[in-house]
Design an enzyme around this catalytic site. Structure first.
Site, PDB file in Angstrom:
ATOM      1  N   LEU A 291       5.155  -4.304  11.993  1.00 26.64           N
ATOM      2  CA  LEU A 291       5.892  -3.221  10.909  1.00 26.64           C
ATOM      3  C   LEU A 291       4.874  -2.083  10.994  1.00 26.64           C
ATOM      4  O   LEU A 291       5.310  -0.843  10.474  1.00 26.64           O
ATOM      5  CB  LEU A 291       5.879  -3.720   9.460  1.00 26.64           C
ATOM      6  CG  LEU A 291       6.845  -4.845   9.351  1.00 26.64           C
ATOM      7  CD1 LEU A 291       6.999  -5.439   7.878  1.00 26.64           C
ATOM      8  CD2 LEU A 291       8.349  -4.415   9.839  1.00 26.64           C
ATOM      9  N   SER A 292       3.531  -2.034  11.760  1.00 28.89           N
ATOM     10  CA  SER A 292       2.652  -1.004  11.573  1.00 28.89           C
ATOM     11  C   SER A 292       3.184   0.136  12.247  1.00 28.89           C
ATOM     12  O   SER A 292       3.122   1.376  11.848  1.00 28.89           O
ATOM     13  CB  SER A 292       1.433  -1.219  12.105  1.00 28.89           C
ATOM     14  OG  SER A 292       0.923  -2.406  11.293  1.00 28.89           O
TER      15      SER A 292
ATOM     16  N   THR B  49      -4.426  -6.818  15.432  1.00 27.50           N
ATOM     17  CA  THR B  49      -4.002  -8.164  14.720  1.00 27.50           C
ATOM     18  C   THR B  49      -3.918  -9.282  15.469  1.00 27.50           C
ATOM     19  O   THR B  49      -4.445  -9.316  16.774  1.00 27.50           O
ATOM     20  CB  THR B  49      -2.740  -7.489  13.931  1.00 27.50           C
ATOM     21  OG1 THR B  49      -2.365  -8.719  13.090  1.00 27.50           O
ATOM     22  CG2 THR B  49      -1.568  -7.333  15.004  1.00 27.50           C
TER      23      THR B  49
ATOM     24  N   LYS C  84      -8.558 -10.483  16.154  1.00 32.61           N
ATOM     25  CA  LYS C  84      -9.342  -9.782  15.312  1.00 32.61           C
ATOM     26  C   LYS C  84     -10.673 -10.056  15.322  1.00 32.61           C
ATOM     27  O   LYS C  84     -11.598  -9.696  14.851  1.00 32.61           O
ATOM     28  CB  LYS C  84      -8.703 -10.042  13.756  1.00 32.61           C
ATOM     29  CG  LYS C  84      -7.459  -9.513  13.212  1.00 32.61           C
ATOM     30  CD  LYS C  84      -7.129  -9.956  11.791  1.00 32.61           C
ATOM     31  CE  LYS C  84      -5.971  -8.934  11.461  1.00 32.61           C
ATOM     32  NZ  LYS C  84      -5.567  -9.319  10.097  1.00 32.61           N
TER      33      LYS C  84
ATOM     34  N   ALA D 118      -7.457 -20.915   4.771  1.00 33.27           N
ATOM     35  CA  ALA D 118      -8.981 -20.840   5.377  1.00 33.27           C
ATOM     36  C   ALA D 118      -8.988 -19.930   6.633  1.00 33.27           C
ATOM     37  O   ALA D 118      -9.807 -20.222   7.558  1.00 33.27           O
ATOM     38  CB  ALA D 118      -9.603 -22.111   5.390  1.00 33.27           C
ATOM     39  N   GLY D 119      -7.696 -19.312   7.107  1.00 36.46           N
ATOM     40  CA  GLY D 119      -7.709 -18.528   8.298  1.00 36.46           C
ATOM     41  C   GLY D 119      -8.186 -17.157   8.106  1.00 36.46           C
ATOM     42  O   GLY D 119      -8.872 -16.945   7.214  1.00 36.46           O
TER      43      GLY D 119
ATOM     44  N   ARG E 271      -5.150 -27.095   4.167  1.00 36.73           N
ATOM     45  CA  ARG E 271      -4.434 -27.805   4.625  1.00 36.73           C
ATOM     46  C   ARG E 271      -5.377 -28.566   5.698  1.00 36.73           C
ATOM     47  O   ARG E 271      -5.383 -30.193   5.413  1.00 36.73           O
ATOM     48  CB  ARG E 271      -3.101 -27.369   5.534  1.00 36.73           C
ATOM     49  CG  ARG E 271      -2.324 -28.577   5.990  1.00 36.73           C
ATOM     50  CD  ARG E 271      -1.044 -27.854   6.934  1.00 36.73           C
ATOM     51  NE  ARG E 271      -1.400 -27.264   7.891  1.00 36.73           N
ATOM     52  CZ  ARG E 271      -0.790 -26.452   8.689  1.00 36.73           C
ATOM     53  NH1 ARG E 271       0.516 -26.352   8.714  1.00 36.73           N
ATOM     54  NH2 ARG E 271      -1.074 -25.606   9.552  1.00 36.73           N
TER      55      ARG E 271
ATOM     56  N   TYR F 289       4.069 -10.893   2.811  1.00 35.75           N
ATOM     57  CA  TYR F 289       4.763  -9.623   2.616  1.00 35.75           C
ATOM     58  C   TYR F 289       6.310  -9.451   3.070  1.00 35.75           C
ATOM     59  O   TYR F 289       7.139  -8.746   2.643  1.00 35.75           O
ATOM     60  CB  TYR F 289       4.134  -8.410   2.935  1.00 35.75           C
ATOM     61  CG  TYR F 289       3.813  -8.433   4.374  1.00 35.75           C
ATOM     62  CD1 TYR F 289       4.998  -7.895   5.375  1.00 35.75           C
ATOM     63  CD2 TYR F 289       2.573  -8.831   5.055  1.00 35.75           C
ATOM     64  CE1 TYR F 289       4.626  -7.922   6.681  1.00 35.75           C
ATOM     65  CE2 TYR F 289       2.617  -8.594   6.325  1.00 35.75           C
ATOM     66  CZ  TYR F 289       3.260  -8.409   7.114  1.00 35.75           C
ATOM     67  OH  TYR F 289       2.950  -8.243   8.568  1.00 35.75           O
TER      68      TYR F 289
END
Ligand code: NAP
Length: 512
Positions: A232-233, A278, A282, A364-365, A387, A450
């Site tokens: 969406l950026s 992204t 990253k 934990a990502g 998880r 989001y």
């Protein structure tokens, strides 16, 4: 200028789309004669044309649908010239058999649906021998560096050259070619009817990328991801640039992992001044940047790069800053609400407020790492659950905090719960990472998801009288910080929030 390609099976449809495009302001239309399925009536298509046209008729090997004899195709192109059409598109290999005549301008074209050949400059030189008014060279990008090679052709000679790449890796070159000086680019009439891989629609070119307003002064920014189509950026940054009246554009680049280093070194040559980064890049970008802020090296991930002519590439993590700012803003609002009736004095809610809080991080990502780091460094007690327990333990060890087994997450007495998993994300709207009965009144619940904004977790937290922070708040804040880094100007936060909400949930705004 944008040349809009129309390819329809019937004359009537072709004429209707042509008339519609003129009403929409299109300055040039390509009539793809090879799409017509019935006996072709050239006079009907161009006799009373409402605006300038490029006539082309593509063979199979050039991505076209022409089924007739080659001789008949060339007669068709000659007839178009005899009728004085504005432009005729002639493939390089038949250019010498179709002589110049009258006022019709010659577009000499080369298409390659497999690759961008190593000898593309030689091909360009060869094409220059064919009495062209315009050269059109279109190849397939198999890696992002093909885009730069094609764009550089535009500045090689004085003969106006349209050069860009096809395929989803090549899409941004269809926009950048205008900034490099191509006389026009190509778009399709409708985004669901592309005539070539990676083609954008006329509406996207005009409304999203403002192609006709771009020039050599335009500052270019981009997002890199793989895949990138869902991001969406571009929508958010481009609309913000327009609203602020800025000569800046923001493009989506699909960059496969193995091409990341080459792409980053090509960016300044493509005129790219800054990047959003992204999934999945990253962490990998850290191997290539010249300088990184402390949070980036400690988290091990960044999401923003600025290219500085002197300092090289500078890496930031606006996810980290945005998450912290979102949490602090909500504690500030809570303090204001508590003191609004005058009975309680307003508490001081600087970063100190976090020292007395316990935060439970679900996941934990990448997002969990940035948020856990931010909260831990602000002095909060952080508990991580995931998880895959091993990942929770590894993150907890690196931040010197605690990990708990995923099945025990409801036992943790937390003041702040942060969902950093995709649970509840579209289309899994009926899922939540926490049972409703464990959301205690007064706890702050932060869902990084989001889409949708009102996840089941957020809805149930509100029903339990919890304070909430949505993923839109964080997304807008990280984008706003990027805007500030990219432009040096204050970000228009309210209109960025509004833009995001409208795009995530257009139905809610239909009546506006
Ligand atoms: P990531 O690096 O892939 O990590 C995903 C995490 O979610 C992992 O810990 C994974 O656990 C866990 N997970 C995935 N599916 C799960 C399931 N069905 N049940 C339980 N746990 C599950 O992704 P990320 O970049 O951190 O993104 C995570 C979420 O944050 C996404 O929804 C993303 O949209 C959101 N996000 C929002 C913003 C914003 O600005 N609002 C920014 C960044 C990310 P395992 O380790 O067991 O695989």
């Amino acid at each position: 200028m944008i040349c809009v390609s129309i390819g329809r099976g019937r004359h009537k449809q072709m004429l209707a789309e042509h008339a519609h495009l003129i009403e929409e302001g299109a300055e040039l239309v390509e009539l793809r004669l090879d799409y017509i399925r019935s006996a072709l009536n050239l006079r009907r298509l161009i006799g009373d044309r409402p605006g300038p046209v490029v006539v082309s008729c593509r063979r199979h090997e050039d991505g076209g649908l022409w089924r007739g004899h080659e001789e008949a195709r060339q007669i068709l192109l000659r007839s178009a010239i005899a009728t004085d059409v504005e432009y005729v598109d002639i493939e390089e290999d038949i250019a010498s058999s179709i002589p110049r005549f009258g006022k019709t301008k010659r577009i000499i074209s080369y298409h390659n649906f497999r690759q961008t050949p190593d000898n593309i400059e030689e091909i360009h030189d060869r094409m220059l021998q064919h009495d062209a008014d315009i050269l059109k060279i279109v190849t397939t990008a198999n890696q992002p560096s093909d885009n730069l090679r094609m764009l550089q052709l535009i500045r090689r000679t004085d003969v106006p050259t349209v050069a860009f790449c096809m395929g989803d890796i090549g899409t941004p070159s269809r926009i950048l070619c205008g900034i490099f000086g191509a006389p026009f680019t190509y778009a399709t009439f409708h985004h669901e009817r592309t005539l070539a891989p990676g083609q954008l629609s006329y509406t996207e070119m005009v409304k999203m990328y403002r192609y006709c307003e771009l020039n050599e002064e335009t500052e270019v920014f981009a997002v890199i991801a793989d895949p990138v189509g869902h991001s969406l950026s571009p929508m958010l940054h481009n609309r913000t640039f327009v609203q602020q009246g800025m000569n800046r554009v923001y493009l989506p680049f699909r960059v496969p992992e193995e091409d990341l280093g080459q792409f980053l070194s090509d960016c300044p040559k493509m005129g790219i001044k800054g990047l959003s980064v992204t999934i999945p890049h990253k962490e990998a970008i850290l191997d290539y940047v010249s300088w990184q802020e402390r949070a980036v090296s400690e988290i091990g991930a960044g999401n923003t790069i600025l290219f500085d002519p002197e300092k090289g590439s500078i890496c930031y993590n606006t996810d980290y800053h945005a998450a912290l700012a979102s949490v602090l803003a909500e504690y500030e609002r809570e303090a204001e609400d508590e003191s609004s009736d005058g009975r309680v004095a307003k508490r001081d809610t600087g970063i100190e407020v976090l020292k007395e809080k316990t935060a439970l991080i679900l996941g934990a990502g990448g997002a969990a790492k940035a948020i856990a780091y931010a909260l831990r460094h602000a002095g909060a007690t952080v508990v991580i659950t995931n998880r895959t327990e091993g990942r929770a333990r590894a993150l907890a060890d690196s931040l010197k905090c605690v990990a708990v087994n995923w099945t025990l997450r409801h036992e943790v007495k937390a003041d702040l719960i942060v969902n950093c998993t995709p649970i509840g994300m579209h289309p899994n709207l009926n899922e939540s990472p926490m049972e409703k009965r464990h959301l205690r009144r007064g706890v702050m619940v932060f869902d990084t998801v989001y889409n949708p904004e009102q996840t089941l977790l957020i809805k149930q937290a509100r029903e339990q009288d919890c304070r909430t922070i949505t993923g839109i708040e964080m997304f807008v804040r990280q984008a706003a910080m990027q805007f500030q880094l990219f432009t040096g100007e204050d970000p228009p936060m309210d209109s960025m929030r509004e833009t995001m909400r409208r795009s995530i949930n257009p139905a809610r705004f239909d009546d506006d």
